[in-house]
Scaffold this motif. Structure first.
Motif, PDB file in Angstrom:
ATOM      1  N   SER A 292       0.815  -1.078  -0.079  1.00  0.00           N
ATOM      2  CA  SER A 292      -0.150   0.020  -0.056  1.00  0.00           C
ATOM      3  C   SER A 292       0.768   1.120   0.073  1.00  0.00           C
ATOM      4  CB  SER A 292      -0.953   0.069   1.291  1.00  0.00           C
ATOM      5  OG  SER A 292      -1.690  -1.028   1.047  1.00  0.00           O
TER       6      SER A 292
ATOM      7  N   ARG B  81      -1.817   0.584  -5.086  1.00  0.00           N
ATOM      8  CA  ARG B  81      -1.314  -0.871  -4.756  1.00  0.00           C
ATOM      9  C   ARG B  81      -1.021  -1.482  -6.540  1.00  0.00           C
ATOM     10  NH1 ARG B  81      -1.704  -3.380  -0.303  1.00  0.00           N
ATOM     11  NH2 ARG B  81      -1.739  -5.495  -0.960  1.00  0.00           N
TER      12      ARG B  81
ATOM     13  N   ASP C  83       3.580  -8.132   0.405  1.00  0.00           N
ATOM     14  CA  ASP C  83       3.478  -8.692  -0.807  1.00  0.00           C
ATOM     15  C   ASP C  83       3.233  -9.883  -1.003  1.00  0.00           C
ATOM     16  OD1 ASP C  83       5.810  -9.417  -0.323  1.00  0.00           O
ATOM     17  OD2 ASP C  83       6.842  -8.243  -1.855  1.00  0.00           O
TER      18      ASP C  83
END
Length: 516
Positions: free
Chosen positions: A336, A371, A501
């Motif tokens: 983010s 994102r 991630d």
């Protein structure tokens, strides 16, 4: 010495009761002169009511004429006048019906309210108004209250309101309350026909009076409350003070009428302002969306003070400049990424942004979370202005997408992050395990440690590896810590961690711990 009373005989009790009844009958015997007086009052009330009706009809005719000549100005007031007429006529006609029914109850089916025969009849009014199940007194009571409240809602003058409220009151005097009577019983119980009809005629007169007062108020709202003006000026009112090149400029151009002979009173925030040339100025101390509200008072042609509210929205923004580093246009996949988007001269709430190759979520004015979807695929953010109502593209910005860098392992000691070197044995025993994070001064991103090993060396110099319990020290490792003497060392290695991630990483670096 007490005096003993003689007992009263049954015969004497009967005589006393008959006397009381006779006195009551004499009290109820209304003279012919009094009843004829009611007829005189009735005739006077009819003339007054007829004159009020005629005057009200003239006002209605004036309304209709003005409605034809200037419907935009008159329509709202004409609608209210029509409503007043309908409400007044409904109550007036109901009262007229009651008068007819009372007279017919007294004189029979051919009874005539203009020529009442049995004026002294004490039963007719009670039968029509108070008979159980069929009495209409309660209905009249409710209709008077409803009519009075509706009329008073249309009148602002306190004197007029006081008169109408007094004329149409349904409150009972104290003596009636103590007797336990309601309004309709107090008004019509044992009431001679002549008196009941006169009371109802008085009510009809009050209805027409109240109707006329409202009509005069409505008429004054059309003409008498107009503000006299002696100067016309042109004004330009733009939708926005700042316009971006290529965008649309929108403004209202109006003709405003003013009266230079009197200065309006301007109130902002409930406080009267003393403004030069009616110009309000202030220093904006906070950013955001605001609403300037207040009202203006001024005298109209009749001398009444009228009030007009005003409201104007405005936006305050921070002084802003956009600086970008060409070599740092990088976003991290699966993370983010906080973004700030702005357009110089455009309020933040009028700025919109979209992104290709991922998602861009707004989290506040000018603030977004980006994102990217995949590593190695560039994303493009498109910025638009909404200041004129429709989106106007202001620019596109391309960012490279990279994988998050590897984190650094550490042992949390309160607010400190231990990454290697000397450590007190007590601190080592209180530590629960290890953590990992990217902490390079720009990013502070936590990773989840999934496992690691500690490597100890025995007296022969042989390496003794021990596996952890996830991110925590295992019981075997803790037992080994207890046996370490001062200046003994061990290593934390083969650390694996998962970032936001979702990628699992095996960290190549090891951490050396020296027991102090």
């Amino acid at each position: 010495m007490a005096i003993k009373k003689r007992p009263v005989s049954p015969r004497q009790k009967m005589i006393n009761l008959m006397y009381v009844v006779l006195m009551a009958m004499l009290a109820l015997n209304v003279s012919t002169e009094v009843l004829d007086g009611f007829s005189i009052v009735e005739e006077s009330l009819r003339r007054t009511t007829a004159n009020s009706t005629k005057e009200n009809r003239s006002i209605y005719d004036g309304f209709e004429a003005q409605m034809k000549s200037n419907p935009e100005k008159v329509r709202a007031w004409f609608a209210k006048a029509t409503e007043v007429k309908s409400t007044s006529d409904s109550l007036y006609d109901f009262v007229q019906q009651l008068k007819v029914e009372i007279v017919m109850e007294a004189d029979g089916a051919h009874g005539d309210i203009d020529n009442i025969k049995r004026k002294d009849d004490l039963e007719a009014a009670s039968q029509v108004m108070l008979a159980p199940g069929t009495g209409k007194g309660k209905t009249l009571y409710n209709m008077i209250n409803s009519f009075r409240n509706r009329i008073l809602s249309m009148i602002t003058d306190e004197h007029q309101r006081s008169v109408i409220s007094s004329n149409l009151t349904t409150e009972l005097p104290k003596n009636a309350v103590t007797m336990g009577k309601n309004w309709q019983e107090y008004m019509f119980e044992d009431m001679p026909v002549a008196a009941a009809v006169t009371l109802l005629s008085k009510l009809q007169s009050d209805i027409r009076y109240a109707e006329g007062e409202v009509l005069h108020t409505l008429v004054s709202n059309i003409d008498m409350k107009d503000i006299r003006v002696n100067k016309l000026s042109a004004f330009v009112i733009p939708n926005a003070q700042t316009v971006v090149r290529g965008d649309k400029f929108s403004a209202q151009i109006v003709m405003a009428a003013v009266d230079t002979t009197q200065t309006p009173q301007i109130y902002i925030g409930g406080r009267q302002m003393n403004l030069k040339n009616n110009t309000y100025e202030f220093i904006a101390g906070r950013t955001g969306d605001f609403n300037l509200t207040g009202y203006i008072t001024m005298q109209n042609g009749r001398g009444d003070v009228i009030r007009r509210d005003f409201s104007q929205k405005y936006t305050v923004v921070d002084p802003s400049a956009t600086v970008s580093a060409d070599l740092m246009n990088v976003l991290y996949a699966g993370y983010s990424n906080p973004m700030s988007v702005s357009i110089p001269g455009v309020p933040l709430n009028k700025v919109s942004a979209t992104m290709s190759g991922g998602t861009l979520q707004p989290v506040g004015p000018g603030k977004y979370i980006a994102r990217p979807a995949a590593v190695g695929k560039d994303v493009t953010i498109t910025v638009s202005s909404l200041q004129t109502g429709s989106p106007k593209q202001m620019g596109q910005f391309t960012f490279h997408v990279r994988k998050l860098p590897d984190p650094t392992a550490y042992i949390a000691l309160g607010d400190n992050r231990f990454r290697g070197g000397g450590m007190a044995k007590a601190s080592l025993m209180s530590a629960g395990g290890i953590k990992a994070a990217i902490d390079d001064g720009l990013l502070d991103i936590e990773f989840r440690v999934t496992g690691f090993e500690t490597v100890f060396f025995d007296n022969m110099g042989n390496a003794v590896p021990m596996a952890s319990a996830g991110a925590s020290f295992s019981q075997r490792q803790r037992d080994a810590f207890r046996g370490l003497s001062r200046n003994k060392r061990f290593y934390i290695t083969r650390i694996s961690a998962v970032g936001p991630d979702g990628i699992t990483r095996n960290l190549p670096a090891s951490m050396e711990v020296i027991v102090k």
